[in-house]
Structures are given as C-alpha cells and as structure tokens.
Enzyme design. Structure first.
Site, PDB file in Angstrom:
ATOM      1  N   HIS A 248       0.836  -1.204   0.000  1.00 40.35           N
ATOM      2  CA  HIS A 248       0.000   0.000   0.000  1.00 40.35           C
ATOM      3  C   HIS A 248       0.875   1.260   0.000  1.00 40.35           C
ATOM      4  O   HIS A 248       0.741   2.128  -0.882  1.00 40.35           O
ATOM      5  CB  HIS A 248      -0.911  -0.004   1.237  1.00 40.35           C
ATOM      6  CG  HIS A 248      -1.828   1.175   1.322  1.00 40.35           C
ATOM      7  ND1 HIS A 248      -3.129   1.132   0.875  1.00 40.35           N
ATOM      8  CD2 HIS A 248      -1.641   2.442   1.770  1.00 40.35           C
ATOM      9  CE1 HIS A 248      -3.698   2.319   1.054  1.00 40.35           C
ATOM     10  NE2 HIS A 248      -2.812   3.135   1.595  1.00 40.35           N
ATOM     11  N   GLU A 249       1.773   1.342   0.970  1.00 38.67           N
ATOM     12  CA  GLU A 249       2.634   2.529   1.048  1.00 38.67           C
ATOM     13  C   GLU A 249       3.533   2.603  -0.184  1.00 38.67           C
ATOM     14  O   GLU A 249       3.841   3.687  -0.677  1.00 38.67           O
ATOM     15  CB  GLU A 249       3.454   2.517   2.349  1.00 38.67           C
ATOM     16  CG  GLU A 249       2.616   2.602   3.631  1.00 38.67           C
ATOM     17  CD  GLU A 249       1.631   3.770   3.649  1.00 38.67           C
ATOM     18  OE1 GLU A 249       1.969   4.844   3.109  1.00 38.67           O
ATOM     19  OE2 GLU A 249       0.515   3.612   4.181  1.00 38.67           O
ATOM     20  N   HIS A 252       1.719   4.400  -2.905  1.00 39.64           N
ATOM     21  CA  HIS A 252       1.785   5.856  -2.715  1.00 39.64           C
ATOM     22  C   HIS A 252       3.165   6.370  -3.149  1.00 39.64           C
ATOM     23  O   HIS A 252       3.283   7.404  -3.808  1.00 39.64           O
ATOM     24  CB  HIS A 252       1.613   6.208  -1.231  1.00 39.64           C
ATOM     25  CG  HIS A 252       0.187   6.179  -0.742  1.00 39.64           C
ATOM     26  ND1 HIS A 252      -0.807   6.955  -1.301  1.00 39.64           N
ATOM     27  CD2 HIS A 252      -0.402   5.489   0.271  1.00 39.64           C
ATOM     28  CE1 HIS A 252      -1.949   6.746  -0.640  1.00 39.64           C
ATOM     29  NE2 HIS A 252      -1.734   5.854   0.304  1.00 39.64           N
ATOM     30  N   GLU A 278      -4.919   7.519  -3.172  1.00 41.45           N
ATOM     31  CA  GLU A 278      -5.367   6.221  -2.664  1.00 41.45           C
ATOM     32  C   GLU A 278      -5.574   5.218  -3.799  1.00 41.45           C
ATOM     33  O   GLU A 278      -5.437   4.025  -3.597  1.00 41.45           O
ATOM     34  CB  GLU A 278      -6.668   6.372  -1.869  1.00 41.45           C
ATOM     35  CG  GLU A 278      -6.464   6.858  -0.449  1.00 41.45           C
ATOM     36  CD  GLU A 278      -5.646   5.892   0.411  1.00 41.45           C
ATOM     37  OE1 GLU A 278      -6.009   4.717   0.506  1.00 41.45           O
ATOM     38  OE2 GLU A 278      -4.631   6.338   0.972  1.00 41.45           O
TER      39      GLU A 278
HETATM   40 ZN    ZN Z   1      -3.160   5.199   1.765  1.00 41.14          ZN
END
Ligand code: ZN
Length: 483
Positions: A248-249, A252, A278
């Site tokens: 997830h990170e 980003h 997101e």
């Molecule tokens: Zn996030």
C-alpha cells in the site's frame, strides 16, 4: 516555501521513526515554527502579486498555466481564512486529539463530545469562510477531492449500495469460504522486514530515492525530489498486515517517485487528490497485490524468507489474502466491506456539517448504520464511533477519498488492461515494468496538474463510474466464494 515543507517533512518523519521520547516537546515547537513560516509565505502579498501577474500572461505553456491554476486556488483558499481562525483551529485540534486518545482507550464518548462539538462548529465556520454553492460539506471536500460535491458523492454511493449490500449477503451465505489460516502463525519480524523490502523492490520502488523504516502507524512521506520514504509495521502472528501495508505505502511512494522534476519548482509536486493517491496505493495493494497472478509469482519469493511455504499452493494463499467478513474496524476491512465503512461516515459527516445531526446522537446513529450496512454491533464506542482519529483532527471531508481511491483504481485498471493485454502474465512473472510504465505515463508524471475528473477523463475517456469497481469485486469474489 518547498524548502520549508521539506524540512518539516524530514522532522516529522524523524519524529515517528527515530526520535527519542524526551525530544517531543521541543520538536513540536520546531515543527510549529516552520509551519507558521510556511503559512506566512503561502498567504503573502508577494505570492499574490506573482499569481496575479502570471494569470495575465498569455505566453505560458500548458503545464505552467495548469500549475498557476493550482497554486492560485490554494492561495485564495488560504487567504479566505483569517489568521486568528487558523490559530483557534490548531489549538482546538490539539486538545481534541489528546482527549480523543484517552476517550477511545476508555470507550468514553461523553468526555470527547464537547471537543467534537467544537471541531464541528469550526468546520462549519471554515466552510462559511471558503464559501459553497449547494452544501457546506462541498467546501470541506475541496481540501481533499477538488471538484467533488456532496451531491456527486451521493450519486456514486446510492447505486454502489444497491449492488454491494445484496452481494455481500450472497457471499456470507455461500457454503464455500476461503481458509484464512495459511497467512497466520508465528513469523520472525526480521524475515518479514526483508520480505517487505523485497516486495517493494518487486513493484520497482526506487531505494536510491527513499528507504524503509519501522513505525507504529505506516505512512509515506516526501522529503523532496529523490527522497520519498516508506514506513511500515509488522504483526508477529500474521503475515498480511506487514506485507499489504508495504505494498500500500509502496503504491503511494511510486506515485511520488514518478513526478516529473519540474513539478517541484511549479508547486504541483503532489497527487491530483487524496482519492487519486489512494487509487495508486489500493491498486498495488489490493487489485494487483491480492490477485491470483501476483500470488502465483510471489509464492516462491515468500518461500525464500519463510520455507514453510515451499509447498503451499498460490491458490490457497490467494484465498487467505481475500477473506470477506463484516467487521467493526474500518482499517481492518476487506475490499467488499470497506466502502460501507466510508458510506456511513460520509452520511454522518454531511449531517453534522449541515446541522441535521447532533453530535450527541452520533453513537446511536453510528451503531444503527453499522447494523444496516454490515449487520454488526460495536460492543463499545471505542470500537465504534471513536475508532478513527480524523474527527479529532477536524478532518471532515477526508473519508470519502478512501472509497473514491477504490473506485478510481478499478476504472483505471480497466483502461490499463486494454492498453496492456498481457498484464496478468507479466504480474505472474513479477514483471512490473509495463504496469509502472503505464502509471508513470498516465498518472504519476502529472502530479497535481489535473483535477481528478480531468485526469479520469484523460485516462479512461469518462468521469468516475462506480460500476467498474462493482464489476471488479463481484467477478473476483464470486470466483473465490464459488457463487
Ligand atoms: Zn493510503
């Protein structure tokens, strides 16, 4: 200004990643000082003069014009709010946050209630300062999702609800549920750290322009061009949290590593919106990282760090990574139930801001909505209405971005599959170059130059449409749950 932001980001990262406990009071003062200096520049007449002059200049490139539009919009929003109000908000937030931490731990809504009432009142005043056409919540949304309105959100949410409520019921009634146990057990933390690093290498996160550090609550931070850092945490008894938070990170971070360098000087080195940001993290974490092709490629990698997986089938791991279960806590929710957590928050927030809902009624309304959407009942307010930090920070209008991220990602992934028909095979071989190339070209390099709707039109030829997400989840989970 960007140099001040960079110093602030570095101090903030250090505060969470390495700083000794006793350094906290002075560090907070240093960060507050830098924030004040940056704010003074952000509302300075000098900047206003530059903007006015540049807005009149017809010789600018398309990119320059777009960046001025972005910078001017932020400038005017900052200027609309009196400095005394900014100070009042920041003081109210810091006392609300410390009260919230204790109230959550003690499940004591009554002690938090006056602070929340104050934050709601401030948010309503903030909306008045900024102005709005239809609903005061629109003014708040603008900070997170420029161009989005309450009405548009309801138009996205209603059909989504109609499709997802019965679909969730069908999944729960299905006789076949995937087995969650393969990802559970006891896992050495150092091996998990190495696996997280390896998974970031696989998705082509550039370690020469960042790094990975342990923290309590994972985040990604941009210190400056060439320095986009990822943080992570690990659970000893479950591989999922550490691995999926890293992906997830990482999603980003790939976005921020992909900004073209001139965007920093133009003041648009940020995502198009929180929702678009997101979309990048959720695409990598869920729509790619929890897909069967990914697990077909990743199982041998996993076995290098945890030999007990040498004989485990990718199908079993894929199932374990995709358990659907209505639950109380948003941050632990799966792909199917996650959006319900956002719908209920959006409805409550919009009501608080337009005055149709009183803070005192929140716990009851929260529990009723949890029952309506998910059929679960929080045993206490700590696991219910007090679970998120956002309201204590006065961040009203933030939650919808999480849901929009899922929807944007599904629509982008569809366009991406048309452009890259071999995507699944590439993912199966853990070849991320074509995927990253597409994201760089279509999303990352543009940073904040486009509004979310403009970006979606550019990439997919259409505005946001939730049916792509519905198609994605129903196809995926109908197979997993053998409907
Ligand atoms: Zn996030």
């Amino acid at each position: 200004m960007r140099k001040l932001y960079s110093a602030q980001a570095l101090l903030g990262w250090d505060l969470h990643a390495h700083m000794p406990k006793k350094a906290a009071p002075f560090r907070s003062q240093v960060i507050a000082k830098l924030a004040t200096m940056a704010f003074e520049l952000a509302v300075s007449d000098e900047l206003g003069g530059f903007i006015e002059e540049l807005e009149k200049n017809d010789d600018l490139s398309e990119i320059e014009k777009r960046s001025i539009r972005h910078v001017a919009r932020d400038y005017r929003r900052h200027k609309a709010v009196p400095p005394e109000f900014v100070k009042e908000v920041s003081e109210a937030r810091s006392s609300a946050q410390s009260t919230w931490t204790q109230a959550k731990a003690a499940s004591d809504f009554a002690s938090f209630k006056p602070y929340l009432e104050k934050n709601v009142e401030l948010a309503r005043r903030y909306a008045d300062y900024l102005g709005f056409e239809d609903h005061p919540y629109d003014a708040l949304l603008e900070d997170f999702e420029p161009g989005m309105t309450c009405e548009q959100l309801s138009g996205i949410i209603e059909p989504l609800k109609e499709d997802l409520v019965p679909f969730l019921a069908k999944l729960m009634e299905s006789g076949t549920h995937p087995d969650p146990s393969p990802l559970k057990g006891s896992f050495d933390l150092d091996a998990q750290r190495k696996l997280a690093r390896r998974s970031l290498e696989i998705i082509l996160y550039d370690f020469d322009a960042g790094g990975l550090t342990d923290v309590t609550h994972p985040f990604t931070t941009t210190i400056g061009p060439g320095d986009i850092r990822v943080t992570n945490r690990y659970a000893e008894d479950h591989l999922g949290p550490g691995l999926f938070a890293a992906l997830h990170e990482g999603g980003h971070a790939l976005y921020n590593q992909g900004f073209s360098n001139d965007l920093y000087a133009l003041g648009v080195a940020g995502g198009a919106s929180n929702g678009i940001h997101e979309s990048q993290s959720r695409m990598i974490e869920n729509q790619i990282g929890r897909s069967l092709p990914f697990w077909q490629g990743f199982q041998p990698v996993l076995a290098e760090y945890f030999p007990q997986f040498a004989q485990t089938s990718p199908e079993l791991l894929h199932g374990a990574a995709n358990i659907v279960a209505p639950s109380l806590i948003r941050v632990e929710a799966d792909e199917v139930t996650y959006n319900f957590h956002i719908m209920l928050r959006f409805e409550l927030e919009a009501g608080l801001i337009d005055g149709s809902i009183a803070v005192a009624d929140l716990p009851t309304l929260w529990n009723e909505a949890m029952d309506r959407y998910l059929g679960v009942a929080p045993p206490d307010d700590g696991q219910g209405v007090l679970q998120d930090i956002h309201w204590s920070m006065g961040a009203f209008g933030y939650f919808p971005s999480y849901m929009l991220g899922n929807l944007y990602a599904a629509q982008m992934l569809k366009a991406l599959r048309t452009a890259l028909p071999g995507l699944d095979d590439q993912i199966r071989k853990l070849e991320f170059e074509p995927l990253l190339g597409w994201l760089r070209e279509n999303v990352h390099q543009h940073g904040g130059l486009y509004l979310p709707t403009e970006l979606m039109e550019r990439i997919t030829g259409a505005p946001l449409d939730g049916t792509h997400f519905v198609e994605y989840v129903t196809t995926k989970y109908s197979e997993l749950y053998k409907l």
